[in-house]
Motif scaffolding. Structure first.
Motif, PDB file in Angstrom:
ATOM      1  N   UNK A 169       8.944   9.819  -8.040  1.00 18.92           N
ATOM      2  CA  UNK A 169       8.073  10.449  -7.040  1.00 18.92           C
ATOM      3  C   UNK A 169       8.107   9.697  -5.710  1.00 18.92           C
ATOM      4  N   UNK A 170       8.199   8.368  -5.773  1.00 17.05           N
ATOM      5  CA  UNK A 170       8.223   7.604  -4.523  1.00 17.05           C
ATOM      6  C   UNK A 170       9.521   7.835  -3.756  1.00 17.05           C
ATOM      7  N   UNK A 171      10.588   8.028  -4.495  1.00 18.71           N
ATOM      8  CA  UNK A 171      11.906   8.180  -3.873  1.00 18.71           C
ATOM      9  C   UNK A 171      12.047   9.514  -3.139  1.00 18.71           C
ATOM     10  N   UNK A 194      -0.360   7.646 -12.606  1.00 13.84           N
ATOM     11  CA  UNK A 194       0.112   8.492 -13.717  1.00 13.84           C
ATOM     12  C   UNK A 194       0.120   7.725 -15.044  1.00 13.84           C
ATOM     13  N   UNK A 195      -0.971   7.033 -15.312  1.00  7.10           N
ATOM     14  CA  UNK A 195      -1.123   6.240 -16.538  1.00  7.10           C
ATOM     15  C   UNK A 195       0.022   5.260 -16.764  1.00  7.10           C
ATOM     16  N   UNK A 223       0.797  -1.231   0.000  1.00  6.13           N
ATOM     17  CA  UNK A 223       0.000   0.000   0.000  1.00  6.13           C
ATOM     18  C   UNK A 223       0.827   1.277   0.000  1.00  6.13           C
ATOM     19  N   UNK A 224       2.083   1.189  -0.421  1.00  3.92           N
ATOM     20  CA  UNK A 224       2.929   2.397  -0.436  1.00  3.92           C
ATOM     21  C   UNK A 224       2.522   3.273  -1.626  1.00  3.92           C
ATOM     22  N   UNK A 225       2.286   4.542  -1.345  1.00  3.34           N
ATOM     23  CA  UNK A 225       1.848   5.467  -2.402  1.00  3.34           C
ATOM     24  C   UNK A 225       2.424   6.860  -2.151  1.00  3.34           C
ATOM     25  N   UNK A 226       1.965   7.843  -2.916  1.00  2.99           N
ATOM     26  CA  UNK A 226       2.556   9.184  -2.799  1.00  2.99           C
ATOM     27  C   UNK A 226       2.096   9.919  -1.542  1.00  2.99           C
ATOM     28  N   UNK A 227       1.102   9.361  -0.864  1.00  2.13           N
ATOM     29  CA  UNK A 227       0.648   9.995   0.387  1.00  2.13           C
ATOM     30  C   UNK A 227       1.459   9.506   1.593  1.00  2.13           C
ATOM     31  N   UNK A 256      14.131   1.242   2.044  1.00  2.61           N
ATOM     32  CA  UNK A 256      13.746   0.573   0.793  1.00  2.61           C
ATOM     33  C   UNK A 256      12.213   0.524   0.751  1.00  2.61           C
ATOM     34  N   UNK A 257      11.642   0.989  -0.349  1.00  2.00           N
ATOM     35  CA  UNK A 257      10.182   0.985  -0.498  1.00  2.00           C
ATOM     36  C   UNK A 257       9.792   0.000  -1.599  1.00  2.00           C
ATOM     37  N   UNK A 258       8.938  -0.959  -1.236  1.00  4.88           N
ATOM     38  CA  UNK A 258       8.334  -1.850  -2.233  1.00  4.88           C
ATOM     39  C   UNK A 258       7.065  -1.165  -2.717  1.00  4.88           C
ATOM     40  N   UNK A 259       6.787  -1.283  -4.001  1.00  3.81           N
ATOM     41  CA  UNK A 259       5.503  -0.786  -4.481  1.00  3.81           C
ATOM     42  C   UNK A 259       5.125  -1.487  -5.773  1.00  3.81           C
ATOM     43  N   UNK A 260       3.876  -1.926  -5.835  1.00  6.23           N
ATOM     44  CA  UNK A 260       3.366  -2.562  -7.043  1.00  6.23           C
ATOM     45  C   UNK A 260       2.376  -1.656  -7.739  1.00  6.23           C
ATOM     46  N   UNK A 261       1.211  -1.510  -7.133  1.00  6.23           N
ATOM     47  CA  UNK A 261       0.108  -0.777  -7.760  1.00  6.23           C
ATOM     48  C   UNK A 261       0.503   0.655  -8.126  1.00  6.23           C
ATOM     49  N   UNK A 262       1.119   1.370  -7.193  1.00  7.79           N
ATOM     50  CA  UNK A 262       1.460   2.775  -7.464  1.00  7.79           C
ATOM     51  C   UNK A 262       2.398   2.882  -8.667  1.00  7.79           C
ATOM     52  N   UNK A 263       3.398   2.016  -8.703  1.00  7.05           N
ATOM     53  CA  UNK A 263       4.384   2.112  -9.791  1.00  7.05           C
ATOM     54  C   UNK A 263       3.780   1.732 -11.149  1.00  7.05           C
ATOM     55  N   UNK A 264       2.968   0.688 -11.167  1.00  2.48           N
ATOM     56  CA  UNK A 264       2.444   0.219 -12.462  1.00  2.48           C
ATOM     57  C   UNK A 264       1.197   0.968 -12.927  1.00  2.48           C
ATOM     58  N   UNK A 265       0.430   1.508 -11.985  1.00  2.62           N
ATOM     59  CA  UNK A 265      -0.882   2.040 -12.393  1.00  2.62           C
ATOM     60  C   UNK A 265      -1.004   3.569 -12.318  1.00  2.62           C
TER      61      UNK A 265
END
Ligand code: DX5
Ligand code: ZN
Length: 218
Positions: A215-217, A205-206, A178-182, A194-203
């Motif tokens: 942005x996550x970094x 900003x199109x 659930x890691x996101x820009x918020x 270290x941040x894991x992210x699936x949904x935010x990275x793939x989905x």
């Protein structure tokens, strides 16, 4: 302070084209590739095993950050090592002898991670912190991508960072779920590096992976 690293989870990628997805992540600036292995027993979902990891190995030189959500895990560690894992993370509940599993991973020359489920306290792994390379703090209940970040886990990350500073140990603190820009800055301020992210990275900003990783970094 250590540079923040991003470990995109291929769980949110296109499973019919994982090789290409890994290339996209590499071009987008990923530091490593997070591979979620689920057995339908330790967690209520099934994903991939060593043959798929082995076939993906040729697509990138980036480290494979392999998160094993399987039980009993010990007898499979060697297979995941041979398939091309670089970091092997296990859950303490998934092995009969945590020390033996840590030693096995080390003997295979791989980095060792221990993962804490939302309800698992730091105490469950405290005595092993000196021997391991990273702690993977789950910020959702493992099993599925796209879940909501559990904000009360921030306290656990802070406590772990405090222990790390007090003991002068060098393990990475990785967060997953659930890691996101918020919440990226909240977990970074709490001590994650270290941040894991699936949904935010793939989905988000199109699906602009490069932008999402940047942005996550920050
Ligand atoms: C959950 C997995 C996570 C998950 C992250 O069991 O360990 O790695 O895929 O995906 P998002 O970022 O969508 O929560
Ligand atoms: Zn994971």
């Amino acid at each position: 302070m250590k540079k923040i690293q991003i470990s995109p989870s291929i769980l949110a990628g296109d499973f019919s084209n994982l090789g290409a997805e890994i290339k996209r992540l590499e071009r987008g600036g990923a530091d490593m590739i997070h591979v979620d292995v689920m057995d339908g027993h330790f967690v209520p979902n099934l994903t991939i095993g060593p043959p798929v990891i082995k076939s993906l190995r040729k697509y990138t030189k980036l480290p494979f950050d392999v998160h094993l959500m399987i039980s009993p895990v010990h007898k499979y560690i060697k297979k995941f090592s041979e398939a091309g894992s670089d970091i092997i993370t296990i859950h303490p509940e998934a092995t009969e002898n945590i020390k033996e599993s840590i030693d096995l991973i080390k003997s295979l020359d791989k980095k060792v991670g221990l993962s804490l489920n939302p309800d698992t306290p730091i105490n469950a792994i405290k005595k092993y912190l000196i021997e391991i390379n990273l702690v993977l703090v789950m910020t959702v209940y493992p099993g599925f991508g796209g879940q909501k970040f559990i904000s009360k886990i921030l306290d656990k990350i802070k406590n772990l960072k405090k222990i790390k500073d007090e003991t002068n140990l060098n393990f990475d603190i990785e967060v997953d779920g659930g890691i996101n820009f918020e919440n990226n800055n909240l977990v970074i301020d709490a001590g994650a590096n270290i941040l894991v992210s699936g949904t935010t990275i793939f989905k988000d900003n199109n699906g602009d992976i490069k932008k999402n990783i940047e942005l996550l970094r920050s």
